[in-house]
Design a protein around this motif. Structure first.
Motif, PDB file in Angstrom:
ATOM      1  N   ALA A   1       0.848  -1.180   0.000  1.00  0.00           N
ATOM      2  CA  ALA A   1       0.000   0.000   0.000  1.00  0.00           C
ATOM      3  C   ALA A   1       0.894   1.244   0.000  1.00  0.00           C
ATOM      4  CB  ALA A   1      -0.892   0.000   1.240  1.00  0.00           C
ATOM      5  N   ASN A   4       0.536   6.398   3.769  1.00  0.00           N
ATOM      6  CA  ASN A   4      -0.695   7.071   4.181  1.00  0.00           C
ATOM      7  C   ASN A   4      -0.338   8.217   5.129  1.00  0.00           C
ATOM      8  OD1 ASN A   4      -3.181   7.864   5.044  1.00  0.00           O
ATOM      9  ND2 ASN A   4      -3.814   5.867   5.833  1.00  0.00           N
ATOM     10  N   SER A   6      -2.373  10.760   5.776  1.00  0.00           N
ATOM     11  CA  SER A   6      -3.557  11.334   6.420  1.00  0.00           C
ATOM     12  C   SER A   6      -3.952  10.603   7.697  1.00  0.00           C
ATOM     13  CB  SER A   6      -4.733  11.337   5.443  1.00  0.00           C
ATOM     14  OG  SER A   6      -5.040  10.008   5.056  1.00  0.00           O
ATOM     15  N   ALA A   7      -3.459   9.378   7.904  1.00  0.00           N
ATOM     16  CA  ALA A   7      -3.877   8.610   9.080  1.00  0.00           C
ATOM     17  C   ALA A   7      -3.503   9.308  10.384  1.00  0.00           C
ATOM     18  CB  ALA A   7      -3.262   7.214   9.041  1.00  0.00           C
ATOM     19  N   SER A 172       2.999   1.875  14.625  1.00  0.00           N
ATOM     20  CA  SER A 172       2.432   1.544  13.314  1.00  0.00           C
ATOM     21  C   SER A 172       2.944   0.199  12.809  1.00  0.00           C
ATOM     22  CB  SER A 172       2.712   2.653  12.298  1.00  0.00           C
ATOM     23  OG  SER A 172       4.098   2.767  12.063  1.00  0.00           O
ATOM     24  N   ASN A 177       0.316  -1.513  10.398  1.00  0.00           N
ATOM     25  CA  ASN A 177      -0.098  -0.405   9.530  1.00  0.00           C
ATOM     26  C   ASN A 177       1.119   0.068   8.746  1.00  0.00           C
ATOM     27  OD1 ASN A 177      -2.815  -0.274  10.347  1.00  0.00           O
ATOM     28  ND2 ASN A 177      -2.233   0.897  12.175  1.00  0.00           N
ATOM     29  N   ASP A 179       1.362   1.147   5.717  1.00  0.00           N
ATOM     30  CA  ASP A 179       1.171   2.367   4.951  1.00  0.00           C
ATOM     31  C   ASP A 179       1.493   3.593   5.804  1.00  0.00           C
ATOM     32  OD1 ASP A 179      -1.034   1.760   6.538  1.00  0.00           O
ATOM     33  OD2 ASP A 179      -2.471   2.738   5.194  1.00  0.00           O
ATOM     34  N   VAL A 180       1.110   3.543   7.070  1.00  0.00           N
ATOM     35  CA  VAL A 180       1.437   4.640   7.995  1.00  0.00           C
ATOM     36  C   VAL A 180       2.935   4.630   8.289  1.00  0.00           C
ATOM     37  CG1 VAL A 180       1.017   5.578  10.300  1.00  0.00           C
ATOM     38  CG2 VAL A 180      -0.883   4.609   8.986  1.00  0.00           C
ATOM     39  N   ALA A 183       4.790   6.318   5.570  1.00  0.00           N
ATOM     40  CA  ALA A 183       4.687   7.775   5.651  1.00  0.00           C
ATOM     41  C   ALA A 183       5.626   8.328   6.718  1.00  0.00           C
ATOM     42  CB  ALA A 183       3.242   8.185   5.945  1.00  0.00           C
TER      43      ALA A 183
END
Length: 187
Positions: A1, A4, A6-7, A172, A177, A179-180, A183
């Motif tokens: 992915a 991210n 925005s998380a 994360s 997570n 994707d986080v 980021a």
């Protein structure tokens, strides 16, 4: 992915700023404490052999304890957050930078020191007039290198709860997570 951003929103950038702040403050404290110890640990400048061995012993004792262990101790003593990370890095910085300062002072040209002493200059005059001016470029360079190391290390210390972006990264990854986590690594 894909990463991210925005998380976590602005919390991610706040944590990144906190990481840099931990690096800045711990470096400043480390520089203030390291320079006197480093000067006393330089064989060509120290006032006597006892002072030399005490300063060298202190440097070795501090360098023997990894910052991660210091961070765990400070988190236990002070609680989670950036203060624990800053204290751990500041103490770790003393051993690291004082060694570099001592090495830099030992490599200066002895001529200016001998000149100050030959006209009656004592230890303080020799230090202020001949030692510090010659070693200043190395002190500045080593301090900037310490800042770089401290910012990177403050990220790692976040894993044990010592504040900054490392804590978010650890959480994360722990919760899968990725994707986080991507980021966070980019930031």
């Amino acid at each position: 992915a894909p990463p991210n951003f925005s998380a976590l929103g602005w919390a991610l950038f706040d944590a990144a700023a906190q990481t840099v702040a931990i690096g800045v403050v711990s470096t400043a404290i480390g520089v203030v404490l390291s320079i006197p110890v480093g000067i006393l640990a330089a064989r060509n400048v120290t006032p006597g052999p006892t002072v030399y061995w005490l300063a060298r012993g202190w440097i070795l004792a501090v360098r023997a304890i990894p910052e991660l262990i210091l961070a765990v101790v400070f988190v236990a003593a002070l609680g989670l957050g950036p203060i624990a990370g800053t204290c751990a890095l500041a103490i770790g910085s003393v051993g690291f930078l004082a060694k570099l300062v001592a090495d830099a002072v030992e490599e200066i040209d002895p001529g200016p020191m001998e000149a100050v002493r030959s006209v009656g200059g004592g230890w303080w005059k020799t230090l202020c007039s001949a030692v510090i001016p010659q070693s200043m470029p190395a002190l500045i360079g080593s301090s900037l290198y310490l800042f770089d190391v401290n910012v990177r290390t403050s990220t790692v210390l976040g894993i044990v709860g010592a504040g900054g972006v490392g804590f978010l990264l650890f959480e994360s990854i722990r919760t899968l997570n990725f994707d986080v986590a991507g980021a966070i690594v980019i930031v």
